[in-house]
Design an enzyme around this catalytic site. Structure first.
Site, PDB file in Angstrom:
ATOM      1  CE  LYS A 188      29.382 -13.951   6.671  1.00 53.37           C
ATOM      2  NZ  LYS A 188      27.997 -13.929   7.198  1.00 53.37           N
ATOM      3  CD  GLU A 263      32.636   1.111  10.768  1.00 55.76           C
ATOM      4  OE1 GLU A 263      32.889   0.858  11.976  1.00 55.76           O
ATOM      5  OE2 GLU A 263      31.498   1.345  10.341  1.00 55.76           O
ATOM      6  CD  GLU A 395      30.497  -1.775  19.046  1.00 54.76           C
ATOM      7  OE1 GLU A 395      31.015  -2.822  18.665  1.00 54.76           O
ATOM      8  OE2 GLU A 395      30.308  -0.783  18.309  1.00 54.76           O
TER       9      GLU A 395
HETATM   10  P1  NAP Z   1      30.306 -10.028  14.079  1.00 56.23           P
HETATM   11  O1  NAP Z   1      30.402 -11.422  14.552  1.00 56.23           O
HETATM   12  O2  NAP Z   1      31.512  -9.190  14.064  1.00 56.23           O
HETATM   13  O3  NAP Z   1      29.673 -10.108  12.603  1.00 56.23           O
HETATM   14  C1  NAP Z   1      29.991  -9.279  11.520  1.00 56.23           C
HETATM   15  C2  NAP Z   1      30.134 -10.119  10.253  1.00 56.23           C
HETATM   16  O4  NAP Z   1      31.296 -10.933  10.338  1.00 56.23           O
HETATM   17  C3  NAP Z   1      28.975 -11.067  10.027  1.00 56.23           C
HETATM   18  O5  NAP Z   1      28.710 -11.158   8.653  1.00 56.23           O
HETATM   19  C4  NAP Z   1      29.541 -12.359  10.572  1.00 56.23           C
HETATM   20  O6  NAP Z   1      28.902 -13.496  10.124  1.00 56.23           O
HETATM   21  C5  NAP Z   1      30.955 -12.285  10.100  1.00 56.23           C
HETATM   22  N1  NAP Z   1      31.880 -13.189  10.797  1.00 56.23           N
HETATM   23  C6  NAP Z   1      31.780 -13.701  12.042  1.00 56.23           C
HETATM   24  N2  NAP Z   1      32.834 -14.498  12.311  1.00 56.23           N
HETATM   25  C7  NAP Z   1      33.616 -14.495  11.216  1.00 56.23           C
HETATM   26  C8  NAP Z   1      34.853 -15.135  10.868  1.00 56.23           C
HETATM   27  N3  NAP Z   1      35.483 -15.941  11.723  1.00 56.23           N
HETATM   28  N4  NAP Z   1      35.384 -14.915   9.657  1.00 56.23           N
HETATM   29  C9  NAP Z   1      34.766 -14.107   8.779  1.00 56.23           C
HETATM   30  N5  NAP Z   1      33.593 -13.479   9.038  1.00 56.23           N
HETATM   31  C10 NAP Z   1      33.025 -13.677  10.238  1.00 56.23           C
HETATM   32  O7  NAP Z   1      29.177  -9.303  14.848  1.00 56.23           O
HETATM   33  P2  NAP Z   1      27.913  -9.987  15.558  1.00 56.23           P
HETATM   34  O8  NAP Z   1      28.266 -11.326  16.129  1.00 56.23           O
HETATM   35  O9  NAP Z   1      26.819  -9.993  14.621  1.00 56.23           O
HETATM   36  O10 NAP Z   1      27.687  -8.954  16.738  1.00 56.23           O
HETATM   37  C11 NAP Z   1      28.514  -9.013  17.883  1.00 56.23           C
HETATM   38  C12 NAP Z   1      28.930  -7.653  18.339  1.00 56.23           C
HETATM   39  O11 NAP Z   1      29.674  -7.040  17.299  1.00 56.23           O
HETATM   40  C13 NAP Z   1      27.820  -6.670  18.612  1.00 56.23           C
HETATM   41  O12 NAP Z   1      27.275  -6.763  19.862  1.00 56.23           O
HETATM   42  C14 NAP Z   1      28.541  -5.368  18.417  1.00 56.23           C
HETATM   43  O13 NAP Z   1      29.214  -5.001  19.570  1.00 56.23           O
HETATM   44  C15 NAP Z   1      29.509  -5.659  17.340  1.00 56.23           C
HETATM   45  N6  NAP Z   1      29.049  -5.214  16.008  1.00 56.23           N
HETATM   46  C16 NAP Z   1      29.571  -4.071  15.502  1.00 56.23           C
HETATM   47  C17 NAP Z   1      29.141  -3.618  14.282  1.00 56.23           C
HETATM   48  C18 NAP Z   1      29.685  -2.367  13.674  1.00 56.23           C
HETATM   49  O14 NAP Z   1      29.094  -1.836  12.756  1.00 56.23           O
HETATM   50  N7  NAP Z   1      30.793  -1.892  14.104  1.00 56.23           N
HETATM   51  C19 NAP Z   1      28.183  -4.327  13.562  1.00 56.23           C
HETATM   52  C20 NAP Z   1      27.676  -5.513  14.092  1.00 56.23           C
HETATM   53  C21 NAP Z   1      28.138  -5.929  15.317  1.00 56.23           C
HETATM   54  P3  NAP Z   1      27.622 -14.093  10.921  1.00 56.23           P
HETATM   55  O15 NAP Z   1      27.148 -13.114  11.901  1.00 56.23           O
HETATM   56  O16 NAP Z   1      26.679 -14.358   9.831  1.00 56.23           O
HETATM   57  O17 NAP Z   1      28.083 -15.336  11.610  1.00 56.23           O
END
Ligand code: NAP
Ligand code: MG
Length: 499
Positions: A188, A263, A395
């Site tokens: 996904k 990660e 972060e």
């Molecule tokens: P996120 O919510 O952690 O998203 C990462 C992935 O997880 C996306 O594919 C997301 O789907 C999915 N996801 C969200 N809720 C889920 C659930 N309940 N069950 C299973 N999968 C789920 O990150 P974001 O909202 O895009 O960004 C928020 C913050 O996360 C950023 O500001 C940053 O601090 C952090 N982040 C960290 C990384 C990293 O590489 N460590 C990468 C991205 C973000 P959808 O987004 O499609 O809903």
């Protein structure tokens, strides 16, 4: 799937490409028929729609992955699995320009960075293509009347959930080792950036991936990610993203004691001693924080600078940060593009407000005024930051640097480790003794010396502490998709004679 047209203006829906997700070797709509919009962060225009996958779609994909696994993929020879991965790499190289442009239009990142991402994506497929034939078991030195072996077998169906910051590369980091191990996959992508992997999926059949071996289900986290984690046929979840969602995933996976690797990003220290090469150090601080708009899990966003160069360092970094050219990623002169979404821009902007209350501003500190459209944030440097401040502990995932002074080596190490995270760290010095002492003292999954950010597919990637667990890349990466079976062969033909 049709062409990827760019919407001409803010929020305008025209020439919108209609993407479908990829299940069981076919491009399909969501069972419920719903879609969601995908944007160009530079124009704020809708560029595509994608199916909003839900539990029913996830189930369809998982059932396809189950059929593909038991129906053949797990018995396909390692050589053939390797060849499939090499052919995938070739496709990425052949379509480099097209995929890089799409990645930039969808994610906002500068085109030059997208091109590097495509090279790294191809290299990842090649590396695991080679590794597929090197997954060996062991024969153990047990007594003479038996043979004991350790066989390696694929875990089975892998559920993979990835973020939006390196869309195709993150997909490759997950798909490549899983296929090398003999697993089948339901991936996904992030709802913001599903396009590049769907484009590459056009080639899956041609490279020899049987239907169901790799499935791509688009949708949001709660709608498509959560049912994937909860699906009883999925044996392993690999996740990259926020710590918050990482915790949700671990809790959900606990119900079925599913294997999990996480990660989760960090708040990585980038440490500058006064004997470091000054020009390189300033460049390294900026590169470490601002590459990919700061949307990097290993961003060196806590910059620790020794007191005797502190003032000069902040001034030099600020002067350079002000020259970073912002603009649409498709422009080759652009050094920093817009953030991926309005939501992310707003999240980062809210931290800028927090930061203005917690520290002093050396550069940036807001959203630039010169753009009519685009989710831009100024490259921002806060200084005199206390390590306990929110902008030093949380972060931000945007172009925001927090500079913290330190007196000596011991204090630098203490501050560096005072973080819930432990993904990455860097140290800059010309003193090799000091460099290695610091390397050994830092709690981080990677430590750079006199550099920050580059990494190689051959080397392990992953975090300490709340940055998660499990390792991607290198031979470590494939371990996450393997089970170990002990085989005991009795060589003694006498009756066992116990009863
Ligand atoms: P996120 O919510 O952690 O998203 C990462 C992935 O997880 C996306 O594919 C997301 O789907 C999915 N996801 C969200 N809720 C889920 C659930 N309940 N069950 C299973 N999968 C789920 O990150 P974001 O909202 O895009 O960004 C928020 C913050 O996360 C950023 O500001 C940053 O601090 C952090 N982040 C960290 C990384 C990293 O590489 N460590 C990468 C991205 C973000 P959808 O987004 O499609 O809903
Ligand atoms: Mg999200």
């Amino acid at each position: 799937m049709v062409s990827t047209a760019r919407a001409p203006g803010k929020g305008r829906k025209s020439e919108v490409a209609r993407y479908q997700m990829y299940i069981d070797g076919k491009f399909v709509d969501a069972a419920g028929g719903k879609t969601f919009d995908v944007y160009d962060p530079a124009t704020e225009g809708v560029i595509a729609t994608c199916p909003a996958g839900e539990a029913e779609d996830v189930d369809r994909a998982v059932q396809a992955a189950v059929r593909a696994f038991y129906g053949g993929w797990r018995s396909v020879s390692a050589q053939e699995r390797g060849r499939v991965l090499f052919r995938l790499a070739e496709r990425v190289r052949a379509r480099r320009a097209e995929l890089a442009e799409l990645e930039t239009i969808n994610s906002g990142k500068p085109i030059v960075e997208s091109e590097y991402d495509m090279d790294d994506t191809a290299t990842c497929f090649e590396y695991y293509g080679g590794l597929a034939t090197k997954i060996n078991g062991e024969v153990l030195p047990v007594p003479a009347d038996a043979i004991a072996m350790a066989m390696r077998e694929p875990v089975g169906i892998a559920g993979q959930i990835i973020p939006w910051n390196y869309p195709l590369m993150m997909a490759a980091w997950k798909i490549a080792p899983a296929l090398a191990a003999g697993c089948t996959v339901v991936l996904k992508p992030a709802e913001q950036t599903p396009l590049s992997i769907l484009k590459l999926a056009e080639d899956f059949e041609a490279v020899g991936l049987p239907p169901g071996v790799v499935n791509v289900v688009t949708g949001d986290g709660p709608g498509a990610g959560a049912p994937l984690v909860a699906h009883p046929k999925v044996r392993k979840i690999a996740f990259t993203g926020s710590a918050e969602v990482g915790k949700l995933i671990m809790r959900s996976a606990a119900d079925q004691l599913k294997r999990v690797s996480l990660e989760l990003g960090g708040k990585s220290p980038n440490i500058f001693f006064s004997d470091a090469d000054f020009e390189n150090a300033v460049d390294g601080a900026l590169f470490g924080t601002f590459i990919n708009q700061g949307e990097v899990c290993s961003a060196g966003s806590r910059v620790l600078v020794q007191q005797d160069i502190y003032k000069k360092f902040v001034d030099a970094a600020a002067a350079k940060a002000k020259t970073i050219r912002l603009g649409p990623g498709v422009d080759r002169e652009t050094k920093m593009g817009p953030l991926v979404s309005a939501e992310q821009r707003d999240r980062v902007a809210s931290y800028l407000k927090v930061g203005r209350g917690e520290a002093k501003v050396a550069a940036g500190g807001g959203t630039p005024k010169e753009f009519d459209t685009g989710w831009y944030v100024e490259p921002t440097i806060f200084y005199d930051v206390d390590n306990g401040a929110r902008i030093a502990q949380e972060e931000i995932f945007g172009p925001v640097m927090s500079v913290i002074p330190f007196r000596d080596e011991a204090e630098a190490i203490r501050i560096a480790n005072e973080s819930p995270y432990g993904l990455a760290a860097a140290v800059w010095t010309r003193d090799i003794f000091k460099a290695f002492r610091v390397v050994k003292s830092l709690e981080a999954g990677i430590v750079w010396v006199n550099h920050m950010q580059p990494t190689f597919v051959e080397a392990p990637w992953g975090g300490y502490k709340m940055s998660g667990f499990g390792r991607e890349l290198g031979h470590w990466g494939v371990e996450e998709y393997l089970e170990t079976k002990q085989v005991f062969i009795n060589l003694d033909e006498k009756p066992i004679g116990w009863y």
